[in-house]
Design a protein around this motif. Sequence first.
Motif, mmCIF file in Angstrom:
data_model
loop_
_atom_site.group_PDB
_atom_site.id
_atom_site.type_symbol
_atom_site.label_atom_id
_atom_site.label_comp_id
_atom_site.label_asym_id
_atom_site.label_seq_id
_atom_site.Cartn_x
_atom_site.Cartn_y
_atom_site.Cartn_z
ATOM 1 N N GLU A 160 0.826 -1.205 0.000
ATOM 2 C CA GLU A 160 0.000 0.000 0.000
ATOM 3 C C GLU A 160 0.867 1.264 0.000
ATOM 4 O O GLU A 160 0.590 2.218 -0.735
ATOM 5 N N ASP A 161 1.931 1.264 0.794
ATOM 6 C CA ASP A 161 2.848 2.410 0.799
ATOM 7 C C ASP A 161 3.554 2.542 -0.549
ATOM 8 O O ASP A 161 3.736 3.656 -1.061
ATOM 9 N N ARG A 175 1.086 4.025 -3.054
ATOM 10 C CA ARG A 175 0.895 5.464 -2.845
ATOM 11 C C ARG A 175 2.065 6.265 -3.411
ATOM 12 O O ARG A 175 1.865 7.303 -4.055
ATOM 13 N N GLN A 230 1.972 9.087 -6.611
ATOM 14 C CA GLN A 230 2.494 10.441 -6.496
ATOM 15 C C GLN A 230 3.545 10.729 -7.558
ATOM 16 O O GLN A 230 3.711 11.874 -7.973
ATOM 17 N N TYR A 236 -3.418 1.014 -5.375
ATOM 18 C CA TYR A 236 -3.095 2.078 -6.339
ATOM 19 C C TYR A 236 -4.359 2.852 -6.733
ATOM 20 O O TYR A 236 -4.379 4.085 -6.728
ATOM 21 N N THR A 284 -5.697 5.041 -3.891
ATOM 22 C CA THR A 284 -4.878 6.246 -3.734
ATOM 23 C C THR A 284 -5.136 7.225 -4.872
ATOM 24 O O THR A 284 -5.240 8.436 -4.644
ATOM 25 N N ASP A 303 -8.347 8.983 -4.317
ATOM 26 C CA ASP A 303 -8.204 9.987 -3.252
ATOM 27 C C ASP A 303 -7.519 11.247 -3.790
ATOM 28 O O ASP A 303 -7.907 12.366 -3.450
#
Length: 283
Positions: free
Chosen positions: A77-78, A81, A85, A141, A144, A147
């Motif tokens: 998950e990290d 994210r 970005q 992915y 994120t 979001d």
Amino acid sequence: MPALNPQTLDTIRNRQDAIIDGWLANLTAETQDSRTSMRELSPQVREFWNLLLGAMSTADAGNLQAREWADTRNFLEDFSRDRVQRGFSSSETANLIFSLKRPLFEQLQVTYADAPQQLAKELWVVSELLDTLGLHTVKAYQQTREDVIRRQQEEMLELSTPVVKLWDGVLALPMIGTLDSQRTQVVMESLLQRIVETGSEIAIIDITGVPTVDTLVAQHLLKTVTAIRLMGADAIISGVRPQIAQTIVHLGLDLQGIVTKANLADALALALRRTGQIVTRAD
């Protein structure tokens, strides 16, 4: 999903250097991008491998939601994210998982060279596990990404509805673009908050930049005006062009009790008179 055979786990542990080297070689061949480098990717690969190996040794390979898989899930998950970005696609992000298949399968083929049925069974279990991890990566992915898009939309709404202090006690809200329910909510929240902060008596809603006014747009304007009045302030609508005036008449919309002006200058002049102020030309 069945559990991994102990012999499979031994193969993965004992030949992990060869597996990781093949994995990195695949990523190097498939990753030709200035946004990342193997110097950066190599530690991520080794960290994920350690988490994966630890989880496979202690947890059911088919239950990704088990507590033992928590660190692995959090890593993916990290990682997702970070990739969002930096502008990577979902397939580029999930490639971290899928590039592991070939080197892992090659080592298992050596181990089960004389047991084709067991080889097929173990390949199926490992493939399902990696597919599940890849799917989790893609879901993380997408979440994120959604979001980020939602936050950007909210920021764009706020930027497109600035509340400007024209004079002491007079605020202006220039509207540009089409009004919808979501934007009306943002408008009301921003405007009412500024009324409270500044103690303004009059709010001017300028619709010069609103392309068309229909029944729905008029209802949104009326809601905004009502909210302003409930806060103890008064509202003036400016920027009513001839085309908009004709549309309002044809639609039979009731704007009685709402002061309208053709342009922002006239609305400001009226607001100043209402607040007991006079602007004169200097000699």
